[in-house]
Design an enzyme around this catalytic site. Sequence first.
Site, PDB file in Angstrom:
ATOM      1  N   HIS A  38     -28.287   4.905  24.235  1.00  0.00           N
ATOM      2  CA  HIS A  38     -28.175   4.612  22.806  1.00  0.00           C
ATOM      3  C   HIS A  38     -27.754   5.795  21.938  1.00  0.00           C
ATOM      4  O   HIS A  38     -27.430   5.616  20.762  1.00  0.00           O
ATOM      5  CB  HIS A  38     -29.525   4.099  22.305  1.00  0.00           C
ATOM      6  CG  HIS A  38     -29.425   3.098  21.186  1.00  0.00           C
ATOM      7  ND1 HIS A  38     -28.285   2.904  20.438  1.00  0.00           N
ATOM      8  CD2 HIS A  38     -30.328   2.234  20.682  1.00  0.00           C
ATOM      9  CE1 HIS A  38     -28.498   1.972  19.530  1.00  0.00           C
ATOM     10  NE2 HIS A  38     -29.726   1.547  19.660  1.00  0.00           N
ATOM     11  N   TYR A  54     -38.929  -3.383  11.396  1.00  0.00           N
ATOM     12  CA  TYR A  54     -37.594  -2.775  11.387  1.00  0.00           C
ATOM     13  C   TYR A  54     -36.563  -3.813  11.788  1.00  0.00           C
ATOM     14  O   TYR A  54     -36.756  -4.555  12.746  1.00  0.00           O
ATOM     15  CB  TYR A  54     -37.572  -1.603  12.382  1.00  0.00           C
ATOM     16  CG  TYR A  54     -36.213  -0.984  12.652  1.00  0.00           C
ATOM     17  CD1 TYR A  54     -35.855   0.216  12.052  1.00  0.00           C
ATOM     18  CD2 TYR A  54     -35.310  -1.557  13.541  1.00  0.00           C
ATOM     19  CE1 TYR A  54     -34.626   0.814  12.306  1.00  0.00           C
ATOM     20  CE2 TYR A  54     -34.070  -0.970  13.800  1.00  0.00           C
ATOM     21  CZ  TYR A  54     -33.745   0.210  13.189  1.00  0.00           C
ATOM     22  OH  TYR A  54     -32.525   0.794  13.445  1.00  0.00           O
ATOM     23  N   THR A 102     -26.298   3.268  11.725  1.00  0.00           N
ATOM     24  CA  THR A 102     -27.128   2.156  11.263  1.00  0.00           C
ATOM     25  C   THR A 102     -27.981   2.588  10.077  1.00  0.00           C
ATOM     26  O   THR A 102     -28.187   3.771   9.835  1.00  0.00           O
ATOM     27  CB  THR A 102     -28.086   1.643  12.363  1.00  0.00           C
ATOM     28  OG1 THR A 102     -28.996   2.694  12.725  1.00  0.00           O
ATOM     29  CG2 THR A 102     -27.322   1.155  13.581  1.00  0.00           C
TER      30      THR A 102
END
Length: 563
Positions: free
Chosen positions: A279, A392, A405
């Site tokens: 990620h 979240y 993001t």
Amino acid sequence: MVKIDFINLIFNCFFVFFFVDPWFDMYLCARDPVVLNFNPFISLNPDPKEAYNSQVVRATNLVVSSIKFLNSLNNEFLRPDIYYVNPKWSQSRLFKRFISLLPTSVSWYGAYMVNAYPLDMSQYKRLFNSSRIPKLNKDELFTNEWGRHLLVMRNGHFYVFEVLDPDGNILHPSEIQAQLIYILQDADRLPEFSLCYLTTEDRNTWAAVRQQLLEAGNEDNLQKIDSAVFCLCLDNISLKNDTELSHCMLHGRGFNRWFDKSFSLIITSDGTAGVNFEHSWGDGVAVLRFVNEVYRNSTRHPAIVPHSSPAALSATKCERLEFKLNDSIQSAINSARMKFEETNEKISVRMFEFRKFGKEFLVKQKLSPDAVFQLACQMTAYRQFGKIISSYEACSTAAFKHGRTETIRPTSVLTKQCSRAFVEERSKHSVAELRNMIDECSKYHRRLQLEAALGKGFDRHLFALKHLSVSRGDPMPELFLDSAYQKLNHIILSTSTLHSPAVHLGGFGPVVPDGFGIGYNVFDTWVGCNTTGYLNRELQEFLRCLEYSLTDILDVLEGRPLV
């Protein structure tokens, strides 16, 4: 209709320039093992033609389609990612022709004229030939765009062979097929010590062991792993259900994954396919685009068919990587394996389906489907824990240069009031009052989504300020030491959604030990989610309460009083 203000976009670009470096640092400085912060995964739908779902046929077709995507990217033929305020323009040949005739320097302004906004695609350059390299205290991202070989894993063994020639031409599909058949036959047993477990370790521990591997004479092999186009994992397992599929794609059995690669394409014995991706280099937007294109190309234009004959194989073309492991490295591998297996025994995966309504019904009710699901999660948490908890939802900021993001915070005063009314004050409010609360929550959630997409969220801004304070050696501002800030960032409900005709399901792990990872989708006629957590009993209770919350919402929307 949402209209993005041009001046606002330009003004807010400073926001992304400000946080992009610390955002990378947040990932690369994280020291937790992969098994505590699982890589996300996306599972592909089966090939519509059943005969094409054998392991070798599907792997060959997906590899060829993946390399086609790489070549399109390298040759700048890949269609840009564009956000269309009016979706009709996405199908307009006139618009595409108009944009193609404009010079690159002004094409953005041409798109703006019809409310079409090109999105940042800088992440794509690390999709291929990339790895996360463990380093003490802060990892590094490594990319070698000249790598032409594929890394293939089978039963914990590493193989490499070139899939591109120096001119970028793809190896003939029958030769790729032959190489994969050879690998399946050659890797018939597990190694005594599987190096892969080290990529699941604490990052500082893995960095120290990697240094030992380099000193022991394994530099060339590690270089081949790190620079490979991507990793293909040929798993020796057939899956019985979606729960087994999620476990397989999320973490597998450890010995047949190299979790540091930018992404791994996983194909099981029964042809089930998925992508597990690291990620730090990028987000789901780039990976989902890749998955969509590769699935479409491999199913519509397969490189081989089930009765295709493999090419005559020269075994020298495929190299099996052999590693030099001293006692210290072997001990580190065993330690990593035991930690991995212990953690995997604790992680639970649970599927959830709600078949009473979906997107079509909610749109007719003039509600945001995403807002309704997030509200249901808030009600569920309030019902289960008796309070509002930190939540979240991911939101892409690809409208900005190098955008990653921003956080949408589903928890608000409005969702708390609504949750309390549905859980504790059911008899005190009329159906009309409850319906009005749902409407207000939906409107507010839409506003939060728009603000996050336009760079007006607060999470990344505060994180950048915290990073600057730490990097300059300043005393930590009191805000970041406050218990409220700590609770805000101890995220119990971590949620993300994706939808694509290529995707069967997706998922990720919880971000805190007492939290849940919720990958969800509001389909046309139903709602589904793939949930993970270390607290199995609490996870099951959460899903039971979620069913209750969605049913309550349906009752109110259809005018029935709560009982």
